[in-house]
Design a protein around this motif. Structure first.
Motif, mmCIF file in Angstrom:
data_model
loop_
_atom_site.group_PDB
_atom_site.id
_atom_site.type_symbol
_atom_site.label_atom_id
_atom_site.label_comp_id
_atom_site.label_asym_id
_atom_site.label_seq_id
_atom_site.Cartn_x
_atom_site.Cartn_y
_atom_site.Cartn_z
ATOM 1 N N UNK A 154 1.201 -0.848 0.119
ATOM 2 C CA UNK A 154 -0.139 -0.290 -0.018
ATOM 3 C C UNK A 154 0.728 1.086 -0.354
ATOM 4 N N UNK A 155 1.984 0.896 0.225
ATOM 5 C CA UNK A 155 2.744 2.618 1.027
ATOM 6 C C UNK A 155 3.602 2.880 0.116
ATOM 7 N N UNK A 156 4.819 1.709 -0.555
ATOM 8 C CA UNK A 156 5.541 1.842 -1.690
ATOM 9 C C UNK A 156 5.322 2.886 -2.709
ATOM 10 N N UNK A 157 4.603 2.373 -3.328
ATOM 11 C CA UNK A 157 4.082 2.810 -4.679
ATOM 12 C C UNK A 157 3.501 4.861 -4.347
ATOM 13 N N UNK A 158 2.838 4.702 -3.159
ATOM 14 C CA UNK A 158 2.875 6.502 -3.078
ATOM 15 C C UNK A 158 3.781 7.063 -2.779
ATOM 16 N N UNK A 159 4.377 6.153 -1.948
ATOM 17 C CA UNK A 159 6.247 7.510 -1.548
ATOM 18 C C UNK A 159 7.405 7.237 -2.761
ATOM 19 N N UNK A 160 6.860 6.223 -3.691
ATOM 20 C CA UNK A 160 7.594 6.408 -4.793
ATOM 21 C C UNK A 160 7.625 7.757 -5.360
ATOM 22 N N UNK A 161 6.180 7.732 -5.896
ATOM 23 C CA UNK A 161 5.088 8.775 -6.629
ATOM 24 C C UNK A 161 5.269 10.266 -5.181
ATOM 25 N N UNK A 162 5.899 9.839 -4.521
ATOM 26 C CA UNK A 162 5.507 11.418 -3.791
ATOM 27 C C UNK A 162 6.616 12.361 -2.965
ATOM 28 N N UNK A 163 7.911 11.530 -2.935
ATOM 29 C CA UNK A 163 9.329 11.644 -2.864
ATOM 30 C C UNK A 163 9.907 12.699 -3.063
ATOM 31 N N UNK A 164 9.640 13.348 -4.458
ATOM 32 C CA UNK A 164 10.225 14.760 -4.397
ATOM 33 C C UNK A 164 9.011 15.963 -4.556
ATOM 34 N N UNK A 165 7.559 15.400 -3.518
ATOM 35 C CA UNK A 165 6.737 16.551 -3.914
ATOM 36 C C UNK A 165 7.266 17.988 -3.137
ATOM 37 N N UNK A 166 7.606 17.958 -3.221
ATOM 38 C CA UNK A 166 8.563 19.201 -2.117
ATOM 39 C C UNK A 166 7.738 19.576 -0.531
ATOM 40 N N UNK A 167 6.679 19.016 -0.500
ATOM 41 C CA UNK A 167 6.460 19.095 1.237
ATOM 42 C C UNK A 167 7.654 17.599 1.986
ATOM 43 N N UNK A 168 7.350 17.486 3.092
ATOM 44 C CA UNK A 168 7.875 16.638 3.955
ATOM 45 C C UNK A 168 6.828 15.250 3.466
ATOM 46 N N UNK A 169 7.347 14.101 3.873
ATOM 47 C CA UNK A 169 6.400 12.554 3.861
ATOM 48 C C UNK A 169 7.566 12.397 5.129
ATOM 49 N N UNK A 170 5.545 11.900 5.739
ATOM 50 C CA UNK A 170 5.835 11.388 7.146
ATOM 51 C C UNK A 170 4.448 9.442 7.085
ATOM 52 N N UNK A 224 15.402 3.820 3.732
ATOM 53 C CA UNK A 224 15.541 3.458 2.679
ATOM 54 C C UNK A 224 15.174 4.357 1.321
ATOM 55 N N UNK A 225 13.854 4.857 1.522
ATOM 56 C CA UNK A 225 13.233 5.835 0.343
ATOM 57 C C UNK A 225 13.132 7.400 0.897
ATOM 58 N N UNK A 226 14.306 7.344 1.947
ATOM 59 C CA UNK A 226 14.762 9.137 1.973
ATOM 60 C C UNK A 226 13.263 9.825 2.446
ATOM 61 N N UNK A 227 12.211 8.503 3.896
ATOM 62 C CA UNK A 227 10.916 9.678 4.074
ATOM 63 C C UNK A 227 11.911 10.892 5.080
ATOM 64 N N UNK A 228 10.853 11.391 5.370
ATOM 65 C CA UNK A 228 10.953 12.077 6.515
ATOM 66 C C UNK A 228 11.055 12.651 7.805
ATOM 67 N N UNK A 229 10.140 11.264 8.120
ATOM 68 C CA UNK A 229 9.733 11.282 9.445
ATOM 69 C C UNK A 229 8.538 9.851 9.463
ATOM 70 N N UNK A 230 9.148 9.336 10.843
ATOM 71 C CA UNK A 230 8.327 8.228 11.089
ATOM 72 C C UNK A 230 7.912 8.717 12.139
ATOM 73 N N UNK A 231 5.866 8.326 12.069
ATOM 74 C CA UNK A 231 5.065 8.631 12.881
ATOM 75 C C UNK A 231 5.071 7.172 13.735
ATOM 76 N N UNK A 232 5.490 6.917 14.882
ATOM 77 C CA UNK A 232 4.982 5.792 15.367
ATOM 78 C C UNK A 232 3.950 5.792 16.997
ATOM 79 N N UNK A 233 3.160 4.975 16.321
ATOM 80 C CA UNK A 233 2.212 5.222 17.827
ATOM 81 C C UNK A 233 2.252 4.241 18.921
#
Length: 280
Positions: free
Chosen positions: A79-95, A109-118
């Motif tokens: 569910x996540x990886x294709x969305x991350x790949x498509x948005x990784x250069x969208x100009x805002x941080x990805x959490x 490894x895909x250079x996301x900017x934040x991990x939000x861990x419940x």
């Protein structure tokens, strides 16, 4: 000098509130489950949020609503990886909203900017995965665990319990990486193992939760704690959710995690104008 929050490739000044937009790539989240389950709809929603002024996009692949089923890491990645790949250069941080260390590793490894861990990085291996990265880290306080949080409520003062948890986890993070402090955000976990009364009590005492001077994040958007007070369905909680986010900022929140980005951004602009006493 304003305190800064390092969020991966981005750095935020905390002289204004930060708006985090929620995108659940799930079929069963409590509010928007199924709305952005397809990759295309999730990406479209993300770009709409960017146009509305969002500061951070928070993407989740597994629901944590009461009664939701746990899914495998392979399904969550699907569910996540294709969305991350498509948005990784969208100009805002990805959490990425996940509690699984292996998902965190893939995201980093895909250079996301934040991990939000419940789970607040309490799962085995989580600290070791995130410490060497430059990601922003949201440490959330959940009473109980994933399986029983909705039936398990704090016995003592919930603010004191939160502070004990945050202090312990921050010390654990600092042991892994002494420079990690400017990357950490604390989330009281409203709705996660607290009563309705405890949720609102925590908002009223937000500043007491600022352990080690870390910024605070609050997520109240469309939750049952809102619905119980205003007696409205999930789809009819816009005004009350925005109001609660705004009040949370007034009580000390630095980041608000919301579904309704445009309305929250506009409301915060009004709050800023009032605080600055702008004369036009």
């Amino acid at each position: 000098m304003d305190k800064k929050f390092q969020c991966g490739r981005f750095e935020f000044s905390l002289d204004r509130p930060i708006v985090m937009g929620i995108i659940n790539v799930t079929p069963d989240s409590f509010s928007d489950g199924g709305d952005y389950y397809s990759i295309d709809s999730a990406i479209e929603r993300a770009h709409n949020m960017i146009n509305e002024g969002v500061d951070i996009l928070d993407i989740g692949g597994e629901s944590s609503r009461p009664g939701s089923d746990r899914i495998s890491s392979s399904e969550e990645l699907k569910r996540l990886l294709p969305v991350i790949e498509s948005l990784k250069d969208c100009g805002v941080p990805l959490s990425i909203d996940t509690y699984k260390p292996d998902i965190m590793k893939h995201a980093i490894d895909m250079n996301v900017d934040m991990i939000n861990d419940i789970c607040g990085f309490t799962r085995a291996g989580a600290l070791e995965v995130v410490a060497p990265s430059n990601c922003g880290l949201c440490v959330m306080y959940m009473n109980g665990d994933i399986s029983n949080m909705h039936d398990c409520f704090p016995k003592m003062d919930v603010v004191e319990e939160s502070k004990i948890f945050f202090t312990k986890q921050l010390n654990n993070l600092l042991t892994c990486s002494p420079s990690i402090k400017n990357r950490v955000v604390l989330d009281p976990g409203l709705g996660f193992g607290k009563t309705i009364e405890q949720n609102y009590y925590m908002i009223n005492h937000l500043e007491e939760l600022r352990v080690f001077s870390c910024p605070l994040m609050v997520g109240v958007s469309r939750k049952s704690m809102i619905g119980k007070i205003v007696d409205r369905s999930v789809t009819d909680r816009l005004c009350s959710s925005v109001s609660c986010a705004l009040i949370s900022v007034m009580y000390g929140a630095n980041i608000v995690r919301v579904h309704d980005v445009a309305e929250t951004v506009d409301s915060l602009k009004i709050l800023s104008a009032i605080k600055q006493g702008i004369f036009l």
